[in-house]
Design an enzyme around this catalytic site. Structure first.
Site, PDB file in Angstrom:
ATOM      1  N   LYS A 186      46.029  47.792  49.255  1.00 33.80           N
ATOM      2  CA  LYS A 186      45.703  48.026  47.854  1.00 33.80           C
ATOM      3  C   LYS A 186      44.965  49.360  47.725  1.00 33.80           C
ATOM      4  O   LYS A 186      44.057  49.653  48.499  1.00 33.80           O
ATOM      5  CB  LYS A 186      44.825  46.878  47.354  1.00 33.80           C
ATOM      6  CG  LYS A 186      44.737  46.728  45.850  1.00 33.80           C
ATOM      7  CD  LYS A 186      44.022  45.438  45.514  1.00 33.80           C
ATOM      8  CE  LYS A 186      43.966  45.215  44.011  1.00 33.80           C
ATOM      9  NZ  LYS A 186      43.307  43.932  43.671  1.00 33.80           N
ATOM     10  N   GLU A 209      43.726  26.992  38.869  1.00 31.63           N
ATOM     11  CA  GLU A 209      42.909  26.478  37.776  1.00 31.63           C
ATOM     12  C   GLU A 209      43.002  24.966  37.640  1.00 31.63           C
ATOM     13  O   GLU A 209      42.011  24.301  37.293  1.00 31.63           O
ATOM     14  CB  GLU A 209      43.330  27.142  36.460  1.00 31.63           C
ATOM     15  CG  GLU A 209      43.015  28.620  36.365  1.00 31.63           C
ATOM     16  CD  GLU A 209      44.073  29.517  36.988  1.00 31.63           C
ATOM     17  OE1 GLU A 209      43.914  30.744  36.955  1.00 31.63           O
ATOM     18  OE2 GLU A 209      45.080  28.975  37.521  1.00 31.63           O
ATOM     19  N   ARG A 230      46.332  26.645  31.621  1.00 38.04           N
ATOM     20  CA  ARG A 230      47.026  26.092  32.781  1.00 38.04           C
ATOM     21  C   ARG A 230      46.398  24.780  33.251  1.00 38.04           C
ATOM     22  O   ARG A 230      47.023  24.028  33.990  1.00 38.04           O
ATOM     23  CB  ARG A 230      47.021  27.108  33.921  1.00 38.04           C
ATOM     24  CG  ARG A 230      47.431  28.494  33.492  1.00 38.04           C
ATOM     25  CD  ARG A 230      47.404  29.473  34.628  1.00 38.04           C
ATOM     26  NE  ARG A 230      48.525  29.257  35.523  1.00 38.04           N
ATOM     27  CZ  ARG A 230      48.855  30.080  36.513  1.00 38.04           C
ATOM     28  NH1 ARG A 230      48.133  31.155  36.737  1.00 38.04           N
ATOM     29  NH2 ARG A 230      49.870  29.822  37.292  1.00 38.04           N
TER      30      ARG A 230
END
Length: 656
Positions: free
Chosen positions: A283, A370, A398
């Protein structure tokens, strides 16, 4: 003309030499740093997928072959290679979206930017191609290692492995991070793959050997490397993670080596069955400020100096909503040892990092999961703790079933703190936190709070963690906290009255940060001789009884919320008024039931009519009887046979 300027579509990549591909990768990184630093956006993730995206578009024929990006924040390179190189208004109204968007290009397939869903999409698309006889079409899913922590990914893998006859390639973009370092057993396994000595030694020694033999040997090395990876994987047991899934595994592969990635992807394409290609990437690749950023390697940035990576604008000095929560939860946890924190791969973005730094054993990061966070919280509550689950408001969607059936049904004392509630702006449709009020209020016995300022956030959070027999929710927006809005008085059931005029014409019920807008509307009404009372319920669900009483004493009620108005707080108040026998008309103002495109918060609110001028204009017409709903007439004086404009408070019978 640069190589990048000559790329108008994926097939323009076909004629480039290996040297030109490396040059193109450098140009793309320079472009991203220069352009994203002007507009803000997801910089670090895109710097990490340059070569991998080039290889995907070299091997596969988009849009005939469908490319699905998990979350989609790493799709900037994909946009550049599919003819979209005007980034001057990235994430701004009228400009390119920060995520894939079908209206922009046929190359964009999935717009939703919620993680861990790409493999289910890929499963469905590949099945459709297979069932309709389109055997020559492929599906490529690009999924990050962070998304592998989500249960939906493994549900999809379970189904994909049950049918091994489809053209489906899963590229695992493994950089060890989602927003922050990836959490959990999956992350530990992949870390082991990246650092395993057997793989590393074989990789390095073979590369050095071929490098010493010159350019022809290096070309031979690149060509053979795809096959070599399978040998290395077997020797070092890297494929054991996927062995029981019955899916072919290739890797790990250097995701920054275009040629190695191409070779692996071509093997995967020819395999004619689901294949996992495991790419190791970095990244922030190629940009030192991103690589060395400890927080999230420039996952998302505002406007920055491209040379230094420093923000162009100095902090305003005003605290952020997230910052106020971060400090207050530590203060509460210091006094109450039963308080624990839970987040879903967003420790720092939600403000739980300070809690974790002080009490590391009391904060749990469950990864991008979640649903698990909510049910696990119910279990923690059963065990005598009070969990505080911190999520972005858009992601609580969610976990609805778990909040309803695991937390709500079991009367669990769990507090959900929803950051980025309401209109969030440039991230677009799937990031607006506009559904939580409508969705969550159907949970029996739930209590929903929307603070209007920092002091109310502290106050309401303290009240929430003392509730032990029902779920509580605190929601607040993105950005800095505005000035404190003190109350004139507080009713016996906790409603703050922010303004009272002599005339009881309009009652304005403001939800959370819409309080300042409500006060501005009241000022405009006053200039027209219309009296207004402005109240902040603080706890908007259940509706406080004083809201019913105040509604009964006014000619018309208007509710203002930054959530979808269908099934919103205004609807709840109107229903409670009717149940109490109060016939005051209610105007319910909020967001329309549509997916709002990216723009600034101010632009979006103006478009949907949530401005002081528009609201006041409509209310003036309603009070005067020119627009529906029409305000009730003024109360008659005792003994009079007709209504008179006395300005006195009307009195109506209230049914309890």
């Amino acid at each position: 003309m640069s190589l990048l300027e000559g790329i108008n579509g994926p097939r323009d990549l076909d004629t480039l030499t290996p040297e030109q591909l490396e040059e193109l990768a450098g140009e793309i990184r320079a472009f991203l740093i220069a352009e994203v630093s002007k507009t803000g956006g997801h910089l670090g993730p895109n710097l990490g997928v340059v070569e991998t995206t080039i290889a995907i578009h070299r091997v596969f024929d988009s849009p005939r072959d469908s490319i699905v990006f998990d979350t989609g924040h790493q799709s900037y390179v994909h946009k550049l290679l599919t003819g979209r190189q005007d980034f001057s208004m990235l994430r701004q109204k009228g400009g390119l979206a920060g995520y894939p968007q079908r209206s922009e290009s046929p190359h964009d397939v999935v717009e939703s930017s919620h993680a861990s869903s790409s493999l289910s999409w890929a499963d469905g698309i590949s099945r459709a191609y297979d069932m309709t006889g389109q055997k020559d079409r492929h599906v490529v899913a690009v999924v990050g290692d962070g998304a592998l922590t989500g249960g939906m990914t493994w549900e999809a893998l379970n189904n994909i492995s049950d049918d091994n006859s489809r053209n489906l390639v899963i590229v695992v973009n493994d950089n060890g991070r989602s927003y922050a370092p990836t959490i959990g057993g999956m992350a530990r396994y992949l870390n082991g793959v990246r650092t395993r000595k057997g793989y590393h030694d074989l990789h390095q020694s073979s590369r050095k050997l071929f490098d010493r033999l010159g350019a022809p040997a290096r070309a031979l090395y690149r060509g053979a490397r795809g096959g070599l990876h399978g040998f290395l994987s077997r020797m070092t047991n890297n494929s054991s993670l996927y062995a029981n899934l019955d899916i072919k595994y290739l890797g790990p592969i250097d995701g920054h080596d275009v040629h190695a990635m191409e070779e692996a992807l071509r093997q995967a394409k020819e395999y004619a069955a689901p294949v996992i290609v495991h790419a190791i990437t970095e990244k922030g690749r190629g940009y030192e400020p991103a690589r060395t950023d400890a927080a999230d390697q420039f996952h998302a940035v505002g406007q920055i100096d491209p040379e230094t990576g420093e923000p162009l604008s100095a902090p305003s000095g005003a605290p952020s909503w997230t910052g106020v929560f971060a400090d207050e939860i530590v203060s509460l946890a210091s006094e109450d040892p039963t308080i624990v924190g839970i987040t879903a791969a967003m420790l720092r973005p939600t403000g739980l990092h300070k809690f974790a730094e002080k009490y590391p054993a009391r904060v749990l990061d469950v990864g991008i999961a979640e649903q698990h966070a909510a049910t696990s919280a119910a279990g923690l509550a059963f065990g005598g703790l009070h969990p505080v689950v911190a999520l972005y408001a858009t992601f609580v969607n969610r976990a609805f079933d778990q909040i309803l059936m695991d937390v709500g049904l079991h009367e669990a004392g769990v507090t959900f703190v929803l950051d980025r509630a309401g209109v969030t702006g440039p991230d677009g449709a799937s990031h607006h936190g506009m559904w939580d009020l409508a969705i969550l209020q159907v949970v029996p016995r739930i209590r929903l709070a929307a603070p209007r300022d920092a002091e109310r956030l502290r106050e309401e959070l303290g009240e929430a963690v003392r509730v032990t027999d029902a779920p509580t929710v605190i929601r607040f927006p993105k950005g800095t906290v505005g000035a404190e809005l003190p109350a004139l008085r507080r009713t016996r059931d906790g409603v703050d009255v922010l303004r009272e005029d002599e005339r009881n014409d309009v009652l304005i019920v403001a939800v959370g940060t819409m309080a300042q807008l409500a006060l501005d509307v009241a000022q405009l009404l006053s200039a027209e001789g219309i009296g207004a009372t402005v109240v902040d319920p603080r706890w908007v669900v259940p509706v406080p009884w004083s809201i019913i009483e105040l509604s009964d004493a006014h000619r018309i009620v208007v509710t203002i919320e930054d959530g979808v108005r269908v099934g919103g707080i205004g609807t709840r108040i109107r229903q409670d008024l009717r149940q109490a026998g109060v016939d005051t008309a209610v105007t319910e103002l909020g967001l329309p039931d549509e997916f709002l495109e990216h723009a600034t918060r101010e632009q979006i609110l103006e478009r949907v009519g949530l401005t002081p001028q528009q609201i006041a204009e409509d209310l003036i017409a309603q009070v005067r009887g020119d627009k529906i709903p029409i305000a009730r007439p003024l109360a008659a004086r005792p003994g009079d046979g007709e209504s008179t404009d006395t300005g006195e408070n009307p009195s109506y019978r209230l049914v309890r």
